[in-house]
Write an enzyme that holds these catalytic residues in place. Structure first.
Site, PDB file in Angstrom:
ATOM      1  N   ASP A 109      -5.711  -3.505  -2.254  1.00 29.54           N
ATOM      2  CA  ASP A 109      -4.678  -3.223  -1.259  1.00 29.54           C
ATOM      3  C   ASP A 109      -4.037  -4.497  -0.695  1.00 29.54           C
ATOM      4  O   ASP A 109      -4.728  -5.403  -0.224  1.00 29.54           O
ATOM      5  CB  ASP A 109      -5.318  -2.424  -0.119  1.00 29.54           C
ATOM      6  CG  ASP A 109      -4.303  -1.756   0.780  1.00 29.54           C
ATOM      7  OD1 ASP A 109      -3.456  -2.468   1.335  1.00 29.54           O
ATOM      8  OD2 ASP A 109      -4.371  -0.524   0.939  1.00 29.54           O
ATOM      9  N   SER A 160       0.830  -1.201   0.000  1.00 28.73           N
ATOM     10  CA  SER A 160       0.000   0.000   0.000  1.00 28.73           C
ATOM     11  C   SER A 160       0.875   1.265   0.000  1.00 28.73           C
ATOM     12  O   SER A 160       1.708   1.419  -0.883  1.00 28.73           O
ATOM     13  CB  SER A 160      -0.967  -0.048   1.190  1.00 28.73           C
ATOM     14  OG  SER A 160      -2.015   0.874   1.019  1.00 28.73           O
TER      15      SER A 160
END
Length: 257
Positions: free
Chosen positions: A155, A43
């Site tokens: 993510d 991320s």
């Protein structure tokens, strides 16, 4: 660090906008002349790790980040798969990274994403870096997923918040992990982004406790009280990242000896 035999890996964790403290952490390492052999990021950790691996000017990036506002990143879309299309973020990434590939990076990099179809970890080590980072930062419900063949990528924090195992698999013998501690709070539930990020924090708090023990050094910047969905504390995030690095310098340098 010429002549060092031990291969050092850096695992940069997820943490939404609080993860900009990775910039301060890496700046502090650079000031000490400390380099690493491998980087893995999830991320926001993938985003900052990509800049580091590409040899970008981290101080300049920090100065730019201090002047960013959410309106610079927002490109709303009809909320079918996410609140944000992610095009503005992609354009911002490409402004600095252009079409650089993993093979062209100065430091070997791995970027972690999650395939929603299979629920498995997807690790990018080749291809265009920007495309991999865009997948890794696609927080479900906030950014629309990235489709790649049959994969629906979001993510990487869903499966590997701090990618210690990933950087070890790259060849790292010692691992420095930067963990942006998930923060559960009653004070910040003002919008959809706050609610989504709070949900992530609840899910990940228990999972990470055991995994962090796999690192040789764990760095945890003091940013728990900062909202992960706001950009008005960027300067403090960067400062906290740098201070966390300096506090841990004896441990970090012990890995290099």
């Amino acid at each position: 660090m010429a002549g060092r035999k031990t291969k050092i890996g850096l695992a940069l964790g997820a943490g939404a906008l609080r993860g900009l403290c990775h910039l301060g952490f890496l700046q502090a390492l650079k000031e000490e002349g400390i380099t690493v052999d491998f980087v893995a990021g999830t991320s926001i950790g993938a985003l900052v790790g990509a800049f580091y691996a590409a040899g970008s000017d981290l101080k300049m990036l920090g100065d730019i980040a201090k002047h960013l506002r959410l309106r610079h990143l927002i490109d709303s879309v009809f909320p079918r798969q996410g609140l944000l299309l992610g095009k503005s973020v992609t354009e911002l990434l490409r402004l600095f990274l252009r079409d650089i590939t993993f093979a062209e990076l100065q430091v070997p990099l791995a970027v972690v994403a999650t395939d929603l179809r299979s629920g498995t970890e997807v690790i990018f080590r080749e291809g265009q870096v920007v495309e991999a980072v865009r997948a890794s930062i696609a927080i479900p419900g906030i950014f629309t997923p990235v489709r790649q063949g049959r994969q629906v990528l979001v993510d990487g924090g869903l499966v590997n918040r701090v990618p210690i195992s990933t950087v070890r698999a790259m060849g790292a013998e010692r691992v420095i992990a930067v963990n942006i501690k998930p923060s559960v709070t009653q004070n910040r539930l003002h919008n959809v982004a706050d609610i989504i990020l709070q949900s992530f924090a609840i899910l990940q708090t228990q999972v990470m406790a055991g995994r962090l023990q796999e690192a040789d050094v764990v760095i945890e910047p003091n940013v728990e009280d900062i909202s992960p969905a706001r950009l008005d504390n960027v300067e403090r995030c960067i400062q906290e990242g740098a201070e966390a690095a300096r506090r841990s310098l004896p441990l970090i340098k012990s890995l290099l000896d």
